[in-house]
Structures are given as structure tokens and as C-alpha cells.
Design a protein around this motif. Structure first.
Motif, PDB file in Angstrom:
ATOM      1  N   TYR A 106       0.738  -1.146   0.089  1.00  0.00           N
ATOM      2  CA  TYR A 106      -0.042  -0.107   0.067  1.00  0.00           C
ATOM      3  C   TYR A 106       0.996   1.058  -0.053  1.00  0.00           C
ATOM      4  CZ  TYR A 106      -2.892   3.638   2.139  1.00  0.00           C
ATOM      5  OH  TYR A 106      -3.646   4.822   2.239  1.00  0.00           O
ATOM      6  N   ARG A 107       1.823   1.261   1.119  1.00  0.00           N
ATOM      7  CA  ARG A 107       2.763   2.427   1.019  1.00  0.00           C
ATOM      8  C   ARG A 107       3.446   2.620  -0.269  1.00  0.00           C
ATOM      9  NH1 ARG A 107       1.434   4.386   5.775  1.00  0.00           N
ATOM     10  NH2 ARG A 107       0.918   2.783   7.278  1.00  0.00           N
ATOM     11  N   ASP A 108       4.001   1.675  -0.870  1.00  0.00           N
ATOM     12  CA  ASP A 108       4.710   1.733  -2.113  1.00  0.00           C
ATOM     13  C   ASP A 108       3.987   2.343  -3.244  1.00  0.00           C
ATOM     14  OD1 ASP A 108       7.235   0.889  -3.987  1.00  0.00           O
ATOM     15  OD2 ASP A 108       5.677  -0.362  -4.862  1.00  0.00           O
ATOM     16  N   PHE A 109       2.673   1.610  -3.393  1.00  0.00           N
ATOM     17  CA  PHE A 109       1.780   2.181  -4.551  1.00  0.00           C
ATOM     18  C   PHE A 109       1.282   3.384  -4.282  1.00  0.00           C
ATOM     19  CE2 PHE A 109      -2.372   2.414  -6.574  1.00  0.00           C
ATOM     20  CZ  PHE A 109      -2.115   1.913  -7.790  1.00  0.00           C
ATOM     21  N   THR A 110       0.840   3.986  -3.192  1.00  0.00           N
ATOM     22  CA  THR A 110       0.252   5.261  -2.867  1.00  0.00           C
ATOM     23  C   THR A 110       1.496   6.572  -2.533  1.00  0.00           C
ATOM     24  OG1 THR A 110      -0.061   4.698  -0.408  1.00  0.00           O
ATOM     25  CG2 THR A 110      -1.822   4.111  -2.207  1.00  0.00           C
ATOM     26  N   ASN A 111       2.365   5.848  -2.086  1.00  0.00           N
ATOM     27  CA  ASN A 111       3.472   6.810  -1.236  1.00  0.00           C
ATOM     28  C   ASN A 111       2.692   7.522  -0.294  1.00  0.00           C
ATOM     29  OD1 ASN A 111       6.254   7.883  -1.671  1.00  0.00           O
ATOM     30  ND2 ASN A 111       5.404   9.718  -2.661  1.00  0.00           N
ATOM     31  N   GLU A 112       1.978   6.712   0.491  1.00  0.00           N
ATOM     32  CA  GLU A 112       1.446   7.149   1.360  1.00  0.00           C
ATOM     33  C   GLU A 112       2.380   6.752   2.779  1.00  0.00           C
ATOM     34  OE1 GLU A 112      -1.242   9.326   2.148  1.00  0.00           O
ATOM     35  OE2 GLU A 112      -1.656   9.592   0.026  1.00  0.00           O
ATOM     36  N   HIS A 113       2.976   7.422   3.779  1.00  0.00           N
ATOM     37  CA  HIS A 113       3.922   6.723   4.640  1.00  0.00           C
ATOM     38  C   HIS A 113       3.268   6.980   6.051  1.00  0.00           C
ATOM     39  CE1 HIS A 113       6.412   5.314   1.473  1.00  0.00           C
ATOM     40  NE2 HIS A 113       6.307   6.490   0.832  1.00  0.00           N
ATOM     41  N   GLU A 114       2.399   7.840   6.445  1.00  0.00           N
ATOM     42  CA  GLU A 114       1.854   7.850   7.857  1.00  0.00           C
ATOM     43  C   GLU A 114       1.611   6.959   8.410  1.00  0.00           C
ATOM     44  OE1 GLU A 114       0.024  12.401   8.542  1.00  0.00           O
ATOM     45  OE2 GLU A 114      -0.885  11.387   6.756  1.00  0.00           O
ATOM     46  N   SER A 115       1.673   6.893   9.695  1.00  0.00           N
ATOM     47  CA  SER A 115       0.822   5.623  10.361  1.00  0.00           C
ATOM     48  C   SER A 115      -0.569   5.860  10.560  1.00  0.00           C
ATOM     49  CB  SER A 115       1.710   5.727  11.908  1.00  0.00           C
ATOM     50  OG  SER A 115       1.236   6.524  12.531  1.00  0.00           O
TER      51      SER A 115
END
Length: 917
Positions: free
Chosen positions: A402-411
Motif C-alpha cells: 500500500y505504501r509503495d503504491f500510494t506513497n502514503e507513509h503516515e502511520s
């Protein structure tokens, strides 16, 4: 009507199961009556209805109550309700009603609210509502802000969109289709002018008499009643005068025309009202009454006042006393000032009622044991099942995907804090301002804190509220009652320390002072008021910031994004499941258990299918990357963004097959709730148009659709096995299983209004009749042969609910719960337990990885002869039994020891339910 002349203790009974019906103008008491025999045959013991007291016109849900003394006319009124109750009684079905103590609608037909707008603080009903008549804003002192205008007040007035008219002697302010009452004292100028035009000394006398009514700022009861009496007398005299002298009516209309044609004069009389018409956007900052969350049209009630409780519960208590109702579900108790006090009053008024509360418990939180209720409405159990069916190691891999695909890294914790903070700063800012006013007054009386500024205090309030990891605490301070539990201290302390960590620029002393007030180290009248209102504030912050925002932005695995859930966790273990059930059997053994409600974000079957992705993270990663690559040609610039696209693909998988229009409507709602690129208040039309085009084009791409269908086909059966597992767990765990309307078959509905579509009861009735025509063995085979139509789920529900009727002692308050522990390499795939020594539940989890290969995993089967209610197969106990032996013929097993005879069940209530062995 069942039990109308019998005392409650003889008629009320704890449900064995409930079935939720959503009543509205398109599904009235008449339609509900038509479903009753089917529900009886299914094994339901109690019909559980959405609110059916009189709601606002056209209500689709019933939570916007306008009159607590009437049955909703659009549902069939008193006659329809009596016929409905009578039918249930004839079938031996009980009735549970959803009730709404926290708020009412500000609809025109709410006579109490109309009276408040007409008479201000002097209204006989002013103290029924949670209104701040002493606003820090002078312009709003003793007035109710009505944020209903589509533009700034002056512009609306210039465009002549507001005017005053009359219906007989009832004068009203009109804006579009909305109307508001004119304050009696403000009629002086209008009637005096009409008296000049007539001319009429009598009319002039009445004009002066209206002006001499007491000012609308007295809260003294005797003054309120005298004012109301005098007003009614004057209106009666005016009505008589108009009836006897037609010229008077003409002069009043002429005066009205003059008034509406003179903007300055119209503005003057509007300013003399007990309400202030305002641009709708002002509500976020200046609204002077407590709402239901951020819904301006639903105003909070002062339910802590005993006379308000009595006035609003008279009809409900009558139904409970006469046995028309066996129980109630309490909507949003966290909105009440003192939930425990309310529940104690309700319990005292109806000692034998089955009462459950819509209390949203966060992971690790338990319902307060001193609340006199049977339990919650079941979200805690639902989230336990959600986590139980998700493979933890796979979920951790999906997190990286998910984080790799969206570049969303917040917990998730950071996302939650951010969204809650934004809601507090924007949508619920008026609530923060009200709390800040109280806290400023507290600081003024304390030399060590008087220099904190209003801006600092607002920031501190927002941040402490955003750091709470539960909906609210239940601290009470009044001059004669002080209560604080150790868990309240812990939650407050944790929130304060987290706020300090996140906002080191705010003076730590301010946080500490707030902590001292919230934990009753510093007390007093103002402090007690702050504590009560702060606790009412944290639940809407959680609901709006998390349920309606973060759950649409943190999208690593959306099956976990459910009311009361924590999508940041990596699932639940079997040990956690058993510990939860043991705790519930010991504390709230007749709580409600649910998997889908009218408020869930996704139906249970959607979640069950999406959960399978955690068993195959590699394949999921490959698919989502490929789909994004092949669909790139359908994007419009940067839209849709990766997070939206990732969310969309999960939605397609979970709800497939889904029509284009239905998907568009859902995605529009979901993205507006997310409030990232578009929102309900600020539509980004370019983004929404691009998303709609993207949906249109990918669903028109035959190759993409074929890939989606192929992928769903690969996991469809595994999702259904998950569904059967959680359905049987719900029906046999400690508590009362609840079915949401239509969910007895596979249901791939999404959030409302998608989950409120019409239910095909003719189809379900025919399917149930087919199953009941077979022996158990043949019914199981038939259900599996017709898997796609939903027969297996219907069969599981039928068998489990029938068993609850036959053996109620196996599931009631005195029942026992004991885990059964499997052995073998696939032991982690098994959930098994015994109820009261004679009923065993066995289900599988992680079915995709299992691939029906149990590798010799076994379960200890207690001594005795055990019959599987799903297949009719008999197993000898007293030794280990292979899981494959139990589950080869059907995906779940429900074993009953020895005899299948009923335990004195009243056959009249369950016609034809007993099936052949």
C-alpha cells in the motif's frame, strides 16, 4: 396486540435473535407485516425496527424525530403499528425498537422547537434543548443561530429572498421552502401600521398589547406560562377581529406588503426575532446549540433533566410496560451528558426490558459493568471477527504494498490525529469555541492560569480531544455526585501526555491544568460543566474524524475500516477471540452480536472477501500494479490519485459484480468523506468528473473487466467460507445474534444508502421453503450445489437459529463457554469452542492458504454422540477427530450432543421449523 393488557414482567423476554428492519415510506408497517411469517420460519425471535416515532417528512431512517408522542404517519401511523404488533404477537415474535434520546429534528413540525424559535429563552421548551443562550457573541445573546441561507444575509435580503407572510393570524418568516415563526412582541410595528390603514382602535390596542408581553429572556416558569397564556389570548382576539371585520385582514396584508417591500424595515423586524438567519457556512464557527455530530438539522436534547426524559419517553415506556416491546436499542448514548444516569432512569422505569446501547468500543475497551444494560449493539464483536479473518503476516506485507503504491507513509495513528484535529478546527469549531468560553472563565478565577489566551485554550482543547483513543470518558461532577473510574484517569492521562508530545509549543502547564479539571483534582460548577461538555465533544470528534474521514483515507486493507475498528492493527488471534467471548459470557452474556448494520461501511460479505487479500499479498500486489499500468490511459492528468485508485480496486473486488452507476455514487460519497481532494462542503468538480470518467472507461474495457472477474472468481469461494465462518460464530458466541435486513444471503452492499436498497423477500421466502423441504444431508448438498445464490449462508442461519430455540439454555446467561484447542500443522486455521457442554462450533479461517488441506490437524471431541446440524452426519466423541472429517462435507460444523429433541419449545411460535434428521 401482544401482551397489551399483561404486566411487563410476564411478557418481556430476552431475544434469542433479532432481525433489523429499516422502515420508511417505501417500506411501511404493511410491508413489515408481510415479512413476519418468513422471519418466524427463519428462526428469528424478535423483529428489531428502526425508529418509528414521528419523524420529519420524507425521513428515510427515523432518527430525525419531531414528536415523541406519535407513531410515524408515513409508516402507517397508530393503526399500522397496532396491526404490525398484533401480527408479531400472533406469530410469537417479540419486538425491539431503536430509540433516539440524544437529539430531535429542527423540522417545522417539531412543535417544541417551533415554540423555542417563537419565544426564545421564555419558551416553555427552551430548557429541553441544549442551547447556549449566553453566547460570548453579543449578536447571538438570547438568540438561536439558524445557518440556512445560501449566501450572506445582506445579499439574500437584497435579492428579496426573505419575506414575512401569514396564515390566518400565524405570522411566518419565509426563505425558500423554509419557514420560521415571528416573535409575538415584534408584531407591534406591523399591527400598528395595519391599525392606521384600517383604521382600528381595537387593532391598535392589540398591537400595543403584543408589545407589552414580557421580554423573551425570562426562564422563570411562572413568567413563561403567563407569557404563553397572554400570547394565546391576544392571538385569539386578533383571529376573532379578523373574522368579524374583513377590512382588518386587508389592512394587515397591505402592511405586510409594505414591510416586505422595505428592506430596512424587514431587516429591523428580522433582527427582533429570537433566531438569527445566517449563511450556512457560519455553523462551523458560531452555532449556539449542540448538534448530532455536525448535522445542523438535529439538535441535542437535555436528557439529563428528568422532565425531558419523562416527556420524550412516555410512549416508549408505555409500550415496554404493556409488553408491546421487549426491549430497546439506545442510539448514540455517548452524546448524552450523563449516559449512566439516563440508563439508570430507563432501567428504573422498565426493570425487565432488554436494553442494548450503540456504544462504540475501541480495541481493548470494555463496556462499563455498572451500566444497567444487557450490552452493546455489537460493533465490538464485528471488529473482533474482522481481525480474526485477516492473516497478520499477509497484512504486514500489504502494508508495504500500500505504501509503495500510494506513497502514503503516515502511520494510522498519525492519520487519525490529523483528521480528528482538522474536524475540531473546522467542522466542529463552534463546539470548541463553546468549550473555550467555559475554560476561559475557569482560568479567570485561578491566578496561576488566568494568563492563558483564548487562542491557546482553543488549541489545547482541540489537541487533547484529538489524542483520545476512545470515544469518551464518563467522569461526573455535580454538587451531590462525583464519579471517576481508574480507566477514565488512564485515558485522560494518556491523551494529555500524547498532546504534550505532539504539540510541545503549547505550554505544558495548560495541558496539566486541563488534566486536573478532567480528573476532578480541580472542581467547581464551571469545572463540572467543562468536564461534561468536553466528554460530549470527544465522541463526535472520533466519529467524524475517524469513521467518516480516516476510514476513507487509510486504505491498506479496507475490510478493517469499520466502526469501532483500528485499521492500524495487524488482525486478531484465536486466543484473543476466546478471551473476548469468555469475558462477555461473564459480564454481558445477552449482548447483541452483529456483522452488518445500517451504519457499517461495507456489508459483512464484502469485508469477508477483501480479507482474503491478506492471504495472497504477492498476487494482490501484482494485480494492483498491472491494473494501474493498463488503466493509466484512462486518467485525466493526476486524477484519480494513487490512494483513490487503490481504494477503488479493493471496492471492485469486494462488491463485484457492481453496476457503473452504483459504483460512481459510492465512490463520490467515499471520496467526499475522505476530504482529501474533494468534500461535501467544497466539491472539486474536476476531480469528481475525472474519477467518473475513469470508472466509465475501466468498466467499458472488456480485458480489464475479464481480469477483475477472473481474480474475484479465484477468491469468491474463500470469501464465502469466511462469511459462513463469521456467521456461525455470531450465531453461537455469547450474546444475541442480529441479522441486518437481507443479509441472510450473500450481500455485497456498501455504505448507506447502498445498504438500504429494497430487499427481495419473495426470493428469500422461496429459497427458505426449498431448504426446509430437504433432509439435512440433502439440504447441505443442495446448498453447496447452489453456492452462488447464497443457499449456504441461509442454511447456516436457519440451522443455528433453530438450535437456539431448541436449546436456549446452551446460550443464555447461565451458559458456559469453553475453547476447544486443535493440534497439528494447521491448528491456527481452526476456531472451535463448546457451549454448555452440548453444542460445538467449528469453523476455518484463512481458507485460501488452507486450500482444503488440513494435513492431519485434529480436534479433541468430548465424549458422546455428536450430530452435525449442517449435514446430519453423526460423530463419535471421546477421542481426537480430524478437522477434514468435520469440514469436508460443509465449510462449517455445528455439533449437537446426543438428542435433537426440543427443550419444551413452544411449537406455536415456530411452525414447521423442525427438520428431518
Amino acid at each position: 396486540m401482544r401482551g397489551t393488557e399483561q404486566p411487563a414482567q410476564e411478557t418481556m423476554r430476552t431475544p434469542l435473535s433479532t432481525y433489523r428492519l429499516q422502515l420508511h415510506a417505501g417500506f411501511t408497517f404493511s410491508q413489515a407485516i408481510a415479512t413476519a411469517e418468513y422471519l418466524c420460519d427463519l428462526g428469528i425471535s424478535h423483529v428489531y425496527s428502526s425508529p418509528y416515532l414521528q419523524a420529519g417528512s420524507g425521513s428515510t431512517h427515523g432518527y430525525d424525530v419531531v414528536d415523541h408522542h406519535r407513531v410515524n404517519a408515513e409508516l402507517g401511523g397508530v393503526e399500522g403499528h397496532e396491526a404490525f404488533s398484533r401480527k408479531l404477537g400472533e406469530l410469537g415474535l417479540g419486538q425491539v425498537l431503536d430509540i433516539v434520546p440524544n437529539h430531535m429534528s429542527v423540522d417545522r413540525t417539531n412543535r417544541m422547537w417551533w415554540d423555542v424559535l417563537e419565544n426564545g429563552p421564555s419558551s416553555r421548551f427552551a430548557t429541553f434543548f441544549d442551547i447556549d443562550w449566553n453566547s460570548a457573541e453579543e449578536k447571538l445573546r438570547d438568540k438561536v443561530l439558524m445557518p440556512v441561507l445560501g449566501d450572506q444575509y445582506g445579499r439574500v435580503l437584497e435579492r428579496r429572498e426573505i419575506h414575512i407572510d401569514r396564515d390566518g393570524v400565524q405570522f411566518r418568516v419565509r426563505y425558500g421552502e423554509q419557514e420560521f415563526p415571528v416573535a409575538p412582541r415584534s408584531l407591534y410595528g406591523l399591527l400598528a401600521r395595519a391599525a392606521e390603514l384600517a383604521p382600528s382602535d381595537t387593532l391598535n390596542f392589540l398591537a400595543v398589547s403584543f408589545a407589552r408581553l414580557p421580554a423573551p429572556d425570562s426562564t422563570d416558569r411562572s413568567v413563561q406560562l403567563a407569557r404563553h397564556r397572554d400570547k394565546q389570548v391576544l392571538l385569539g382576539l386578533l383571529q376573532r377581529l379578523c373574522r368579524e371585520e374583513e377590512a382588518i385582514c386587508r389592512s394587515i396584508d397591505e402592511a405586510l406588503a409594505e414591510l416586505n417591500g422595505n428592506i430596512d424595515a424587514l431587516d429591523e423586524i428580522l433582527n427582533a426575532q429570537n433566531f438569527r438567519l445566517a449563511y450556512w457556512r457560519t455553523s462551523d464557527q458560531e452555532l449556539g446549540y449542540r448538534r448530532f455530530f455536525d448535522v445542523n438539522s438535529l439538535i441535542g436534547l437535555r436528557m439529563e433533566r428528568e422532565y425531558v426524559f419523562e416527556e420524550t419517553h412516555e410512549l416508549i415506556l408505555y409500550w415496554l410496560d404493556k409488553g408491546v416491546l421487549d426491549g430497546v436499542r439506545i442510539d448514540h448514548p455517548d452524546g448524552l451528558r450523563d449516559p449512566k444516569q439516563y440508563l439508570e432512569r430507563l432501567r428504573s422505569s422498565s426493570p425487565h426490558a432488554w436494553i442494548v446501547v450503540e456504544k462504540i468500543l475501541e480495541p481493548g475497551e470494555w463496556l462499563r459493568q455498572d451500566w444497567p444494560v444487557q450490552g452493546t449493539s455489537g460493533y465490538d464483536f464485528m471488529n473482533l471477527c474482522n481481525g480474526l479473518l485477516v492473516a497478520p503476516d499477509g497484512l504486514r506485507r500489504i502494508d508495504a504494498i500500500y505504501r509503495d503504491f500510494t506513497n502514503e507513509h503516515e502511520s494510522y495513528a498519525d492519520v487519525m490525529f490529523e483528521k480528528k484535529s482538522k474536524i475540531a478546527q473546522e467542522t466542529l469549531a463552534s463546539d470548541v469555541n463553546r468549550l473555550a468560553n467555559i475554560f476561559v472563565a475557569i482560568c479567570e478565577n485561578n491566578r496561576d492560569s488566568r494568563d492563558y489566551t483564548r487562542a491557546q485554550i482553543r488549541r489545547a482543547i482541540r489537541n487533547v480531544a484529538a489524542c483520545f483513543d476512545i470515544y469518551r470518558t464518563y467522569v461526573v461532577w455535580t454538587p451531590d455526585r462525583q464519579e471517576i473510574a481508574e480507566e477514565d484517569r488512564e485515558h485522560i492521562g494518556k491523551a494529555i501526555e500524547e498532546a504534550k508530545r505532539r504539540k510541545p509549543d503549547i505550554d505544558a502547564g495548560l495541558f496539566d491544568f486541563m488534566s486536573d479539571i478532567l480528573t476532578l483534582k480541580v472542581t467547581g460548577k464551571l469545572e463540572g460543566e467543562f468536564v461534561a461538555r468536553f466528554q460530549q465533544f470527544t465522541s463526535p470528534i472520533m466519529a467524524k474524524g475517524v469513521e467518516d474521514t480516516a476510514f476513507y483515507t487509510f486504505n491498506r486493507l479496507t475490510s478493517l475500516n469499520e466502526v469501532g475498528g483500528d485499521p492500524g492493527l495487524d488482525g486478531n488471534s484465536v486466543e484473543q477471540f476466546h478471551a473476548y467471548n469468555a469475558h462477555m459470557q461473564a459480564t454481558f452474556p445477552t449482548t447483541m452480536l452483529t456483522l452488518s448494520t445500517h451504519d457499517t461501511k461495507r456489508a459483512d460479505d464484502v469485508r469477508a472477501r477483501i480479507a482474503v487479500l491478506a492471504e495472497m499479498p504477492g498476487r494482490w500486489a501484482a494485480k494492483v500494479k498491472r491494473w494501474s499500468r493498463v488503466n493509466a490511459k484512462y486518467r485525466t492528468g493526476a486524477y484519480p490519485d494513487p490512494n483513490t485508485e487503490y481504494f477503488l480496486y479493493q471496492t471492485l473486488i469486494g462488491a463485484w459484480p457492481i453496476a457503473e452507476d452504483r459504483l460512481k455514487q459510492y465512490m463520490q460519497k467515499a471520496m467526499r468523506e475522505a476530504k482529501r481532494i474533494t468534500s461535501w462542503l467544497a466539491n472539486n468538480q474536476a476531480y469528481e468528473d475525472a474519477l467518473n470518467r475513469f470508472i466509465e472507461q475501466i468498466l467499458s474495457d472488456a480485458a480489464f473487466v475479464a481480469e477483475v472477474e477472473s481474480f474475484v472468481q479465484r477468491i469468491r469461494r474463500d470469501g464465502c467460507v469466511n462469511s459462513l465462518a463469521q456467521t456461525l460464530l455470531k450465531c453461537t458466541s455469547p450474546g444475541v445474534p442480529d441479522l441486518y435486513q437481507g443479509a441472510e444471503l450473500w450481500d455485497y452492499s456498501l455504505v448507506d444508502p447502498d445498504n438500504r436498497r429494497p430487499v427481495d423477500y419473495d426470493l428469500r421466502r422461496n429459497m427458505l421453503a426449498e431448504l426446509r423441504g430437504f433432509s439435512r444431508e440433502d439440504a447441505a448438498r443442495f446448498a453447496l450445489a447452489h453456492f452462488e445464490q447464497g443457499y449456504p449462508k441461509l442454511w447456516v442461519i436457519l440451522q443455528a437459529l433453530q438450535l437456539r430455540y431448541e436449546r436456549p439454555a446452551s446460550f443464555d446467561q447461565s451458559a458456559t463457554y469453553e475453547p476447544l484447542l486443535p493440534a497439528g500443522s494447521k491448528a491456527d486455521h481452526v476456531i472451535a469452542y463448546v457451549r454448555s457442554g452440548d453444542v460445538i462450533t467449528v469453523v476455518a479461517r484463512f481458507p485460501h492458504r488452507l486450500d482444503n488441506n488440513w494435513s492431519g490437524t485434529v480436534l479433541p471431541l468430548p465424549p458422546g454422540k455428536w450430530t452435525d446440524r449442517m449435514t446430519g452426519r453423526v460423530h463419535a466423541g471421546g477421542a481426537q477427530i480430524r478437522i477434514s472429517t468435520l469440514l469436508d462435507d460443509f465449510p462449517v460444523a455445528l455439533l449437537v450432543r446426543d438428542s435433537e429433541a426440543t427443550d419444551g419449545r413452544d411449537a406455536r411460535k415456530t411452525p414447521g421449523r423442525d427438520l428431518a434428521a
